[in-house]
Design a protein around this motif. Structure first.
Motif, PDB file in Angstrom:
ATOM      1  N   TYR A 117      18.696 -25.760 -40.216  1.00 15.77           N
ATOM      2  CA  TYR A 117      19.226 -26.178 -38.732  1.00 15.77           C
ATOM      3  C   TYR A 117      18.246 -26.193 -37.896  1.00 15.77           C
ATOM      4  O   TYR A 117      17.132 -25.417 -37.851  1.00 15.77           O
ATOM      5  CB  TYR A 117      20.292 -24.917 -38.558  1.00 15.77           C
ATOM      6  CG  TYR A 117      21.513 -24.964 -39.078  1.00 15.77           C
ATOM      7  CD1 TYR A 117      22.658 -25.662 -38.644  1.00 15.77           C
ATOM      8  CD2 TYR A 117      21.939 -24.443 -40.385  1.00 15.77           C
ATOM      9  CE1 TYR A 117      23.973 -25.606 -39.254  1.00 15.77           C
ATOM     10  CE2 TYR A 117      22.747 -24.403 -41.071  1.00 15.77           C
ATOM     11  CZ  TYR A 117      23.978 -25.058 -40.275  1.00 15.77           C
ATOM     12  OH  TYR A 117      25.053 -25.132 -41.284  1.00 15.77           O
ATOM     13  N   ALA A 152      21.855 -22.842 -32.540  1.00 15.70           N
ATOM     14  CA  ALA A 152      23.166 -22.923 -33.002  1.00 15.70           C
ATOM     15  C   ALA A 152      24.193 -22.138 -32.353  1.00 15.70           C
ATOM     16  O   ALA A 152      24.033 -21.058 -31.881  1.00 15.70           O
ATOM     17  CB  ALA A 152      23.129 -22.581 -34.424  1.00 15.70           C
ATOM     18  N   GLN A 153      25.504 -22.607 -32.153  1.00 18.62           N
ATOM     19  CA  GLN A 153      26.412 -22.073 -31.406  1.00 18.62           C
ATOM     20  C   GLN A 153      27.284 -21.092 -32.330  1.00 18.62           C
ATOM     21  O   GLN A 153      27.233 -21.520 -33.474  1.00 18.62           O
ATOM     22  CB  GLN A 153      27.424 -23.233 -30.705  1.00 18.62           C
ATOM     23  CG  GLN A 153      26.724 -24.009 -29.524  1.00 18.62           C
ATOM     24  CD  GLN A 153      27.403 -24.967 -28.901  1.00 18.62           C
ATOM     25  OE1 GLN A 153      28.648 -25.451 -29.602  1.00 18.62           O
ATOM     26  NE2 GLN A 153      27.143 -25.520 -28.009  1.00 18.62           N
ATOM     27  N   GLU A 204      31.400 -20.953 -35.863  1.00 18.17           N
ATOM     28  CA  GLU A 204      31.832 -21.889 -36.994  1.00 18.17           C
ATOM     29  C   GLU A 204      31.644 -20.861 -38.340  1.00 18.17           C
ATOM     30  O   GLU A 204      30.732 -20.188 -38.261  1.00 18.17           O
ATOM     31  CB  GLU A 204      30.994 -23.199 -37.171  1.00 18.17           C
ATOM     32  CG  GLU A 204      31.351 -23.884 -35.875  1.00 18.17           C
ATOM     33  CD  GLU A 204      30.693 -25.164 -35.913  1.00 18.17           C
ATOM     34  OE1 GLU A 204      29.662 -25.418 -36.678  1.00 18.17           O
ATOM     35  OE2 GLU A 204      30.830 -26.180 -35.108  1.00 18.17           O
ATOM     36  N   ASP A 236      25.933 -34.959 -36.344  1.00 22.06           N
ATOM     37  CA  ASP A 236      27.029 -33.930 -36.206  1.00 22.06           C
ATOM     38  C   ASP A 236      26.408 -32.498 -35.808  1.00 22.06           C
ATOM     39  O   ASP A 236      24.962 -32.748 -35.393  1.00 22.06           O
ATOM     40  CB  ASP A 236      27.703 -33.889 -37.686  1.00 22.06           C
ATOM     41  CG  ASP A 236      28.382 -34.731 -38.220  1.00 22.06           C
ATOM     42  OD1 ASP A 236      29.009 -35.773 -37.444  1.00 22.06           O
ATOM     43  OD2 ASP A 236      28.263 -34.955 -39.495  1.00 22.06           O
ATOM     44  N   LYS A 237      26.902 -31.493 -35.688  1.00 17.86           N
ATOM     45  CA  LYS A 237      26.221 -30.310 -35.237  1.00 17.86           C
ATOM     46  C   LYS A 237      25.080 -30.133 -36.136  1.00 17.86           C
ATOM     47  O   LYS A 237      25.107 -29.938 -37.226  1.00 17.86           O
ATOM     48  CB  LYS A 237      27.492 -29.088 -35.429  1.00 17.86           C
ATOM     49  CG  LYS A 237      28.595 -29.095 -34.573  1.00 17.86           C
ATOM     50  CD  LYS A 237      28.217 -28.467 -33.152  1.00 17.86           C
ATOM     51  CE  LYS A 237      29.261 -28.181 -32.164  1.00 17.86           C
ATOM     52  NZ  LYS A 237      29.142 -27.622 -31.220  1.00 17.86           N
ATOM     53  N   CYS A 294      21.707 -27.281 -36.426  1.00 16.63           N
ATOM     54  CA  CYS A 294      21.265 -26.104 -36.140  1.00 16.63           C
ATOM     55  C   CYS A 294      19.772 -26.144 -35.310  1.00 16.63           C
ATOM     56  O   CYS A 294      18.856 -26.595 -35.769  1.00 16.63           O
ATOM     57  CB  CYS A 294      21.222 -25.186 -37.194  1.00 16.63           C
ATOM     58  SG  CYS A 294      22.863 -24.834 -37.978  1.00 16.63           S
ATOM     59  N   TYR A 310      23.182 -30.415 -24.720  1.00 19.20           N
ATOM     60  CA  TYR A 310      23.217 -30.310 -26.214  1.00 19.20           C
ATOM     61  C   TYR A 310      23.560 -28.759 -26.676  1.00 19.20           C
ATOM     62  O   TYR A 310      24.229 -28.405 -27.500  1.00 19.20           O
ATOM     63  CB  TYR A 310      21.945 -30.792 -26.750  1.00 19.20           C
ATOM     64  CG  TYR A 310      21.761 -32.107 -26.874  1.00 19.20           C
ATOM     65  CD1 TYR A 310      22.239 -32.953 -27.852  1.00 19.20           C
ATOM     66  CD2 TYR A 310      20.897 -32.715 -25.947  1.00 19.20           C
ATOM     67  CE1 TYR A 310      21.891 -34.354 -27.840  1.00 19.20           C
ATOM     68  CE2 TYR A 310      20.788 -34.243 -25.791  1.00 19.20           C
ATOM     69  CZ  TYR A 310      21.295 -34.927 -27.007  1.00 19.20           C
ATOM     70  OH  TYR A 310      20.840 -36.270 -27.100  1.00 19.20           O
ATOM     71  N   ASN A 328      27.338 -28.295 -25.670  1.00 20.53           N
ATOM     72  CA  ASN A 328      28.358 -29.281 -26.463  1.00 20.53           C
ATOM     73  C   ASN A 328      28.228 -29.570 -27.862  1.00 20.53           C
ATOM     74  O   ASN A 328      29.131 -30.049 -28.522  1.00 20.53           O
ATOM     75  CB  ASN A 328      28.647 -30.219 -25.476  1.00 20.53           C
ATOM     76  CG  ASN A 328      29.102 -29.808 -24.191  1.00 20.53           C
ATOM     77  OD1 ASN A 328      30.013 -29.006 -24.015  1.00 20.53           O
ATOM     78  ND2 ASN A 328      28.558 -30.646 -22.955  1.00 20.53           N
ATOM     79  N   GLU A 329      26.757 -29.683 -28.096  1.00 16.55           N
ATOM     80  CA  GLU A 329      26.349 -30.378 -29.495  1.00 16.55           C
ATOM     81  C   GLU A 329      25.736 -29.401 -30.558  1.00 16.55           C
ATOM     82  O   GLU A 329      26.100 -29.663 -31.642  1.00 16.55           O
ATOM     83  CB  GLU A 329      25.425 -31.532 -29.183  1.00 16.55           C
ATOM     84  CG  GLU A 329      25.979 -32.515 -27.890  1.00 16.55           C
ATOM     85  CD  GLU A 329      27.052 -33.113 -28.651  1.00 16.55           C
ATOM     86  OE1 GLU A 329      27.315 -33.434 -29.726  1.00 16.55           O
ATOM     87  OE2 GLU A 329      27.813 -33.746 -27.767  1.00 16.55           O
ATOM     88  N   TRP A 330      24.887 -28.698 -30.255  1.00 14.51           N
ATOM     89  CA  TRP A 330      24.163 -27.994 -31.285  1.00 14.51           C
ATOM     90  C   TRP A 330      24.718 -26.598 -31.562  1.00 14.51           C
ATOM     91  O   TRP A 330      25.416 -26.022 -30.793  1.00 14.51           O
ATOM     92  CB  TRP A 330      22.607 -27.813 -30.821  1.00 14.51           C
ATOM     93  CG  TRP A 330      21.839 -28.951 -30.492  1.00 14.51           C
ATOM     94  CD1 TRP A 330      21.714 -30.172 -31.002  1.00 14.51           C
ATOM     95  CD2 TRP A 330      20.659 -29.003 -29.784  1.00 14.51           C
ATOM     96  NE1 TRP A 330      20.888 -30.765 -30.683  1.00 14.51           N
ATOM     97  CE2 TRP A 330      20.155 -30.338 -29.875  1.00 14.51           C
ATOM     98  CE3 TRP A 330      20.218 -28.138 -28.755  1.00 14.51           C
ATOM     99  CZ2 TRP A 330      19.078 -30.633 -29.346  1.00 14.51           C
ATOM    100  CZ3 TRP A 330      18.978 -28.699 -28.046  1.00 14.51           C
ATOM    101  CH2 TRP A 330      18.413 -29.764 -28.189  1.00 14.51           C
ATOM    102  N   ASN A 331      24.605 -26.220 -32.594  1.00 13.69           N
ATOM    103  CA  ASN A 331      24.544 -24.735 -33.048  1.00 13.69           C
ATOM    104  C   ASN A 331      23.215 -23.961 -32.757  1.00 13.69           C
ATOM    105  O   ASN A 331      22.049 -24.435 -33.148  1.00 13.69           O
ATOM    106  CB  ASN A 331      24.841 -24.609 -34.602  1.00 13.69           C
ATOM    107  CG  ASN A 331      26.165 -24.934 -35.052  1.00 13.69           C
ATOM    108  OD1 ASN A 331      27.297 -24.872 -34.166  1.00 13.69           O
ATOM    109  ND2 ASN A 331      26.454 -25.810 -36.168  1.00 13.69           N
TER     110      ASN A 331
END
Length: 297
Positions: free
Chosen positions: A40, A44-45, A48, A71-72, A74, A89, A92-95
């Motif tokens: 990743y 990372a968020q 999930e 897509d997502k 990491c 990012y 809203n975008e990354w893990n």
């Protein structure tokens, strides 16, 4: 194996390893990576459910041009290197996985050694709160201020964020401290694996113990800057991080995702690679590998 960039309280299966690609000045280049690993891009968020190892890619702060609609992914980044363009990012975008950046900050000549670590912790916590970051490391500066003061800063950080951080074990903390960490936290890290090769080689023999005891306590383990493919096949950490995608620019080579692995292709003699195009290409190949690892490692 899965490699994740996620918060300590986000995942429960120790065999779901996450791998992060961290900034180039922090981690060694990895030549080949295991089919049982997910990679990743370092940030990372939380939240999930991951299926395999997460590999975090780091070092994006000065290279926004490599990104495209993804897509997502990491990503791991240091608080010290965060840029304004990264905030959307991160949110809203990354893990996303966040490193404290304490060592880098400490070595900044502008500080002249005069550092108020309480103020630094407050700024770090403020950034975490403003951007709703769930996965972040403690200030593991044991060698500078001692473990007792590190613990005080950890407590302060967790009170300010109302979240558990990811404590980082170093050899000086000892076996009993490791056992204490994995009982009190559901996500921990092992540090010191990059800067000292002899130390890394010496500590590797204890990896089975670290992973086994952590699993018994329902705790995940992140290996900071540990991305050797052969080793990752032997030692199923929950997550790892790396800056290998950046190293092609320095070493003059391209990475290629083969469908189940990522390999290094050297440039022909007497030729030169275009730096920007090389970085974009290598980043995208690592993202492909990351996605493969997410489902198959």
């Amino acid at each position: 194996m899965k490699v994740y960039l996620a918060g300590p309280h986000a995942y429960k299966n120790i065999f779901d390893m996450k791998v992060y690609l961290a900034t180039p000045h922090t981690y060694d280049v990895g030549k080949l990576y295991s089919d049982n690993m997910k990679i990743y891009l370092a940030e990372a968020q939380h939240g999930e459910t991951q299926k395999a190892m997460d590999v975090y890619l780091a070092g994006l702060s000065s290279r926004p041009f490599v990104l495209k609609e993804q897509d997502k992914i990491c990503v791991l980044e240091s608080f010290y290197y965060i840029k304004d363009w990264m905030i959307p990012y991160i949110q809203n975008e990354w893990n996303f996985l966040l490193d404290s950046g304490a060592f880098t900050f400490m070595n900044d000549k502008k500080n002249n050694g005069n550092i108020n670590w309480n103020e630094y912790t407050e700024k770090y916590a403020d950034f975490i709160n403003k951007n709703n970051i769930d996965l972040f490391f403690e200030l593991d500066i044991d060698s500078i201020i001692g473990i007792k003061n590190v613990e005080k800063l950890r407590t302060k950080l967790e009170k300010l964020t109302n979240k558990q951080c990811i404590p980082v074990w170093h050899k000086t903390r000892g076996k009993k401290y490791w056992e204490k960490m994995i009982k009190e936290y559901d996500y921990v890290a092992i540090g010191g694996l990059v800067s000292n090769v002899k130390y890394k080689n010496k500590i590797e023999k204890y990896f089975p113990y670290f992973i086994k005891t952590a699993k018994e306590n329902n705790c995940k383990v992140h290996a900071l800057g540990y991305t050797s493919v052969k080793s990752l096949k032997k030692y199923p950490f929950y997550s790892v991080d790396s800056t290998s995608w950046i190293q092609g620019n320095r070493g003059g080579f391209l990475y290629k995702f083969t469908g189940n692995n990522i390999i290094q292709i050297n440039k022909p003699q007497n030729t030169r690679l275009k730096a920007k195009k090389t970085a974009i290409h290598n980043f995208n190949e690592w993202v492909k590998f990351q996605k493969y690892a997410e489902k198959n490692m």
